[in-house]
Design a protein around this motif. Sequence first.
Motif, PDB file in Angstrom:
ATOM      1  N   GLU A 819     -32.383  49.243  -5.574  1.00 37.48           N
ATOM      2  CA  GLU A 819     -31.500  48.691  -6.598  1.00 37.48           C
ATOM      3  C   GLU A 819     -32.106  48.953  -7.966  1.00 37.48           C
ATOM      4  OE1 GLU A 819     -28.966  44.593  -7.467  1.00 37.48           O
ATOM      5  OE2 GLU A 819     -30.661  44.579  -6.073  1.00 37.48           O
ATOM      6  N   VAL A 821     -31.592  48.512 -12.243  1.00 39.31           N
ATOM      7  CA  VAL A 821     -30.930  47.810 -13.332  1.00 39.31           C
ATOM      8  C   VAL A 821     -30.184  48.825 -14.192  1.00 39.31           C
ATOM      9  CG1 VAL A 821     -31.360  46.596 -15.504  1.00 39.31           C
ATOM     10  CG2 VAL A 821     -32.516  45.870 -13.399  1.00 39.31           C
ATOM     11  N   SER A 831     -26.208  46.297 -12.153  1.00 39.06           N
ATOM     12  CA  SER A 831     -27.142  47.029 -11.313  1.00 39.06           C
ATOM     13  C   SER A 831     -26.355  47.953 -10.384  1.00 39.06           C
ATOM     14  CB  SER A 831     -28.011  46.068 -10.506  1.00 39.06           C
ATOM     15  OG  SER A 831     -27.205  45.317  -9.610  1.00 39.06           O
ATOM     16  N   LYS A 833     -26.929  50.385  -6.550  1.00 36.96           N
ATOM     17  CA  LYS A 833     -27.745  50.754  -5.412  1.00 36.96           C
ATOM     18  C   LYS A 833     -27.588  52.243  -5.172  1.00 36.96           C
ATOM     19  CE  LYS A 833     -28.081  46.401  -2.892  1.00 36.96           C
ATOM     20  NZ  LYS A 833     -27.869  45.701  -1.585  1.00 36.96           N
ATOM     21  N   LEU A 872     -34.873  51.302 -13.656  1.00 32.11           N
ATOM     22  CA  LEU A 872     -33.650  51.080 -14.432  1.00 32.11           C
ATOM     23  C   LEU A 872     -33.052  52.385 -14.927  1.00 32.11           C
ATOM     24  CD1 LEU A 872     -34.327  51.490 -17.734  1.00 32.11           C
ATOM     25  CD2 LEU A 872     -35.535  49.347 -17.368  1.00 32.11           C
TER      26      LEU A 872
END
Length: 877
Positions: A819, A821, A831, A833, A872
């Motif tokens: 996952e 951000v 977020s 995946k 992220l």
Amino acid sequence: MQDRYQPATVETAAQQHWENTQAFRVAEDAGRPKYYCLSMFPYPSGKLHMGHVRNYTIGDVLARFHRMKGCNVLQPMGWDAFGMPAENAAIQNNVPPAKWTYANIEYMKGQLKRLGFAIDWSREVATCTPEYYRWEQWLFTRLYEKGLIYKKLGTVNWDPVDETVLANEQVIDGRGWRSGALVEKREIPMYYMKITAYADELLAALDDLPGWPEQVKLMQKNWIGRSEGVEVHFPYDLSTIGASGVLKVFTTRADTLMGATYVAVAAEHPLATRAAAGNAELAAFIDECKHGGVAEADLATMEKKGMPTGLRVVHPLTGEYLPVWVANYVLMGYGEGAVMAVPAHDERDFAFAAKYGLPIRMVVRSTHDAYDNVAAPWTDAYAEHGKLVNSGKYDGLHFQDAVDAIATDLAAKNLGAKRTQYRLRDWGISRQRYWGCPIPMIHCEDCGDVPVPDEQLPVVLPENVEITGRGSPLAKMPGFYRCTCPKCGKPARRETDTMDTFVESSWYFLRYACADNATAMVDARVNYWAPVDQYIGGIEHAILHLLYSRFFTRAMRDEGLVNVSEPFTNLLTQGMVVAETYYRDQTGGKKLWINPAEVQVERDDKGRVVAAKLAADGQPVVIGGTEKMSKSKNNGVDPQALVDQYGADTARLFIIFAAPPDQQLEWSDSGVEGAARFLRRVWQFGHAFASDIRPVLPAARRLTAGKLPALLADVRREIHTHLKQANYDFGKHQFNTVVSAAMKILNALEKAPREDGTEMRAAHAEVAEEGFAILLRLLSPITPHICHVLWQDCGFGTDILAAAWPEPLEAALAQDEIELVVQVNGKLRGSIKVAADAGKAAIETAALASEAAQKFMEGKPPKKVVVVPGRLVNIVV
């Protein structure tokens, strides 16, 4: 397997197993790395206190951890058994110190065993036994012959009623702590160990101890106190002193020599004695000084007093006459027993000069604070380095140039030279007490002081004696002190002083390596075990005990007894155990301290005690704050009562979990309850595993062969993630967070899904088996009893001590999806995946297509997309 956790039964079974298998008895093994783990040995005072329990629990956790990591681990224990408390107990209870001591050892040994410490008891030593102190005496004679031990007059605190020397802390307001008599300063013959011969080495080697706390190394450096300075000679004024000679003074501020306006000497200095011969008032003042303390701390706080002697010395550079004063702040035992006084640039001299109207001459102008005169009140700027003024040819010079020039001129006149001096003083080891190691010396009128020959060692301390507290009984026992001279055979007198008990604790860690050797102090085994890999003890021993141990190790090295110079590679100084205090005021300003167990408290929403009352009568008590557990404040917790109620593992778990080992531990009854609840949960899971989960384990294990269901893969990953962190924390001695990791692993095991269906139940059983085996091994150093029994009852093996330490598996930590951000212009918006192996382009595409990005980009094209792998994606629009 019993369904309820019963600590007493569990701990008895584990300890019986360790006893039957001699689990912690260890021998040298060149095929494995050694790990010598040692906690400072206790004084056998009667029973363990919580400080002991914390110290030894920390050491035991480390010892067990390194054993499971494959090391050959030595963890011994003994008793620092000589000392004054045994004599005091003998007076109070009318029992010989030896009997009191041995009874305490037996009781405390039982307490240590009850706590389950992995100690090799075959190496146990007690310093009060002839088998131990014989070798101390043997080494004494060797060091005496080498000149590392010598005899001279020493200034001490003398109690004229108890007829004994008192330590500085035993002098209270100038009186003996027990007799109440006015204490005298006396010069008596004493034996000294020449620790100053190793001062340079002891100081320099501190930089090669990365495993020691910086605070401790700094304390040792300050205690050794290497100073670069100048020795200055002030010639005697023949007209007032009546004899030729020089008064020697050491100073680190030779730049201020031109500002010296008087000199001060100690009460015991020969010039003071000479001046007092015809001066009754001065003689009385000198006698008063001799009743003062001999500690530097006393000098810093006491009122500075002095008297002129009528004698003078000559300034070595100006020829000016300087008066000689006797001052109570000058000690004969430090330097030459004299100081040159520069009131303008030394706060103590300033106060003395102001009090007695002596000249104050400014010779240094601070670079930080320009001033033309030194006037009250004193400011720290007066003592700073700066440019010399009012100093004749030296005007304008700064500190180092001034020191160099003045030292050169003094040397040219043969009245001084540069010198290195140490604050460290040789170690006076003579004690006029009974319960200690006899000094192996004989005094003969013809031959002088003669060491006791090897074949007559040990000089055995008589154990069945009567203690009155007045003088040493040895000096009143002809059967002990009457002997013959080993050299000439004539009647002689045996030394009746005993050694400072710091001597015994300065080499015990080396004796553990070969405690069974009856023919030598140490043997080749010491070079396998030494140095101690991890030493654990209180910060209060940071100076003297550690310094003396470092000195002793070097002295033994130079005798060819050991191959090492430093005794302790790593040092951990554990924090104090503290608890709330409560009291009631009594008449006369006294306080009645009340044990916290007898008090009912009210707490605020942050857990702070805001009100308290005595449970017995319901009336208020005063909250005294949190302080170190002590008898005087009656705020201690009895370890035995704690173990009896909750078990040793709960006590150990609370102590480890409540705070990092080097920080203060605040006692908490609720914390103890929480530790007990956690262990009950561990037991409950173990019972469920043995009865319900293990039976459905498949014959062929699949954890490494195939994929797990997603939810179970998450549980397994969580377990290995916490294990990875715990392993890191163990290496950093952050044991409290290791317990936290264990709690999280148990949480993960308890929530692991057990859905219907043979395949799912079998997969769950495999994850539970692996996870619980990890949990038990992780907890084993901390709570060894419950882990030992559960390891057996759950079918993992016969002995968890033989199990390898768990290591996290990369396969278990791997993720199919991760996952990330999603940020838009640096602000968190959601977020996504993505596949764990997704490339940068795929991650960018997924981020831009996400609902969060679409919403906050508002149809604008991205200017830039920044991907931080594993963390992220930031979209800049």
